[in-house]
Design an enzyme around this catalytic site. Structure first.
Site, PDB file in Angstrom:
ATOM      1  N   GLU A  74      36.452  36.038  47.259  1.00 17.95           N
ATOM      2  CA  GLU A  74      36.505  37.453  47.612  1.00 17.95           C
ATOM      3  C   GLU A  74      37.917  37.981  47.805  1.00 17.95           C
ATOM      4  O   GLU A  74      38.162  39.176  47.643  1.00 17.95           O
ATOM      5  CB  GLU A  74      35.719  37.703  48.912  1.00 17.95           C
ATOM      6  CG  GLU A  74      34.226  37.466  48.792  1.00 17.95           C
ATOM      7  CD  GLU A  74      33.826  36.065  49.202  1.00 17.95           C
ATOM      8  OE1 GLU A  74      32.944  35.929  50.061  1.00 17.95           O
ATOM      9  OE2 GLU A  74      34.402  35.099  48.659  1.00 17.95           O
ATOM     10  N   CYS A  75      38.853  37.112  48.158  1.00 15.60           N
ATOM     11  CA  CYS A  75      40.199  37.597  48.453  1.00 15.60           C
ATOM     12  C   CYS A  75      40.958  38.002  47.191  1.00 15.60           C
ATOM     13  O   CYS A  75      42.073  38.518  47.283  1.00 15.60           O
ATOM     14  CB  CYS A  75      40.990  36.549  49.221  1.00 15.60           C
ATOM     15  SG  CYS A  75      41.288  35.015  48.341  1.00 15.60           S
TER      16      CYS A  75
END
Length: 507
Positions: free
Chosen positions: A123-124
């Site tokens: 997700e980052c």
């Protein structure tokens, strides 16, 4: 600033004014009132790259490290589950891995030498490479690209993922999952779980069958033994909170499975409850599975043993099974259209001998197909992730030019899904449309509606149709596109008509 406030930026270091490239500036100075510089000795506390790492140059793409030097997971419930999950990977997959047991899939992919054939994401904003695990989860070694987190979630919400591997705190009989409230007194929250699970076609949940003291071993013969059963049951009759709905997933056409160290479950539209489809060697169905659940699953009539390679020492050989193609599997001939499909996906030619072997095989097949060149054929090639050493590239190009001059009538080169969509247009008739009808009929009412047709074409064929195209497709069933439905014969006819028009082939 729009509300009259003050913007303070906390930074690790100062750079001289105008020394940064414009593309490297994420917050223009005009938006900042004050800057606070954190002392070097406080970087770990205020500016770490993870919970335990202040800075790792491989995560920042400053260097690339040899992934072969990374250690392998020891044989445990974590490795067993990750190995079985890795078998769900397909060449070219865009993948999301959740934190915890799912990040073990990255380690297995590296061990099996298939990392280069998939794109792992977190997700980052990381694409590719080998994801860090445990408390370092988020960044990756040797990442292919790094984007902003909001851009990554746009990718997720837009259906960019092919498959996701996520943890599961609790699972009930309908395949509902709780990951957001693991105790009655503490709300963990779902994080990015909602965005990832709602837009991904294949959803794989991973976790140990029980928790709290579980200990397992694998015998020399490959049998799994439960040495100490976990105190906490995870397959329960009632969830503390529903974070994922199995029923809604099936209605949306998603494929959902649940992998543990001792068995595998699936949720399908054919059953209202979880179906047990695989069991580990050495595991007793009643004692080790059914007695450890608060509900009774549907036991498949075709209950299979989990692949024995999962429980053996050494690599499972995914590179040469799931991901490997021998030469005979790379060429497909469509006799009706005198058309050859040549799949060079992930083909790696590293020497002159590799080139000679490959070209020699192709020439042998083309001699048969074209009657020694007297009837040249059309050729469609897939060159995604094809690799040829620079030193032999000219030699390879000369050999390909010889094939073109001798046996090709026309040649078209595609990459990835475009290649398979083209192949699908003329090949699907060989397998029929009954199985496709079941995939499109999400409501299991014996008919395919307009909304189901649109969703099915997008999910299963990668084709996005316009309202006008949809109306023409559904006209086979009579009535307006919004009201018309197709039974199996009408479904087959409608797809044939559509693909004849769109691709010049038939189903």
């Amino acid at each position: 600033k729009n509300s009259g406030g003050i913007v303070i930026a906390q930074v690790k270091r100062l750079a001289a004014n105008e020394s940064l490239k414009a593309r490297d500036v994420h917050i223009p100075g005009a938006l900042v009132d004050c800057v606070v510089v954190v002392p070097e000795d406080q970087h770990q506390q205020y500016h770490p790259m993870s919970y335990f790492t202040t800075h790792n140059p491989a995560w920042a793409n400053e260097i690339r490290v040899p992934l072969s030097e990374f250690g392998k997971l020891p044989m445990s419930e974590r490795k067993i589950t990750a190995r079985r999950a890795a078998m769900e990977l397909r060449p070219g997959d865009a993948v999301n891995l959740g934190i915890g047991m799912p990040d073990g899939v990255a380690s297995i992919a590296n061990e099996e030498n298939i990392l280069k054939r998939i794109s792992l994401t977190t997700e980052c904003g990381v694409f590719g490479g080998l994801g860090a695990s445990g408390h370092d989860f988020g960044p990756a070694f040797n990442a292919d690209g790094i984007v902003e987190m909001n851009q990554m979630f746009d990718f997720y919400n837009g259906g960019g993922l092919d498959v996701c591997f996520l943890g599961a705190g609790q699972v009930n009989s309908h395949g509902d999952v709780n990951v957001s409230r693991l105790t009655d007194s503490k709300l963990t929250g779902p994080g990015g779980f909602m965005d990832i699970t709602q837009a991904t076609q294949r959803v794989v949940y991973m976790g140990s069958f029980t928790a709290g003291g579980l200990e397992v071993t694998v015998s020399e013969g490959g049998d799994l033994k439960i040495q100490n059963e976990g105190r906490i049951k995870k397959f329960v009759s009632e969830l503390r909170e529903v974070t994922f709905s199995g029923d809604n997933a099936i209605k949306s056409g998603q494929e959902v499975m649940y992998i543990t160290e001792r068995c595998v479950f699936r949720r399908s539209a054919l059953e209202a409850t979880l179906q047990l489809t695989e069991i580990a060697p050495g595991i007793d169905l009643q004692t080790d599975i059914l007695d450890q659940m608060e509900f009774e699953p549907k036991v498949s009539d075709d209950l299979k043993l989990m692949d024995t390679a999962i429980f053996q020492a050494g690599p499972m050989g995914l590179e040469n099974t799931t991901f490997g193609l021998n030469l005979s599997e790379r060429l497909t001939y469509d006799k009706e259209h005198h058309l050859v499909y040549l799949d060079n996906y992930n083909l790696s030619l590293n020497s002159l001998e590799d080139v000679d072997e490959y070209i020699k095989y192709l020439e042998k097949q083309f001699i048969l197909i074209t009657n020694d060149g007297t009837k040249p054929c059309d050729v469609v090639c897939n060159y995604e992730h094809f690799d040829c050493r620079d030193a032999i590239l000219t030699y390879f190009a000369d050999k390909v030019e010889f094939l073109e001059d001798s046996y090709y009538k026309t040649v078209r080169r595609y990459a990835g899904k475009a290649f398979f969509r083209h192949k699908l247009a003329t090949q699907l008739s060989f397998t029929g449309t009954d199985e496709l009808f079941l995939k499109f009929d999400y409501n299991r009412n014996g008919f395919v509606s307009a909304s189901e047709m649109r969703r099915g074409l997008l999910l299963h064929m990668g084709v996005n149709v316009s309202p006008q195209q949809l109306q023409r497709i559904m006209a086979v069933g009579g009535g307006a596109a919004g009201q018309a439905v197709l039974d199996p014969p009408q479904f087959s006819k409608a797809l044939n008509m559509f693909f004849e028009h769109k691709f010049g082939g038939s189903l």
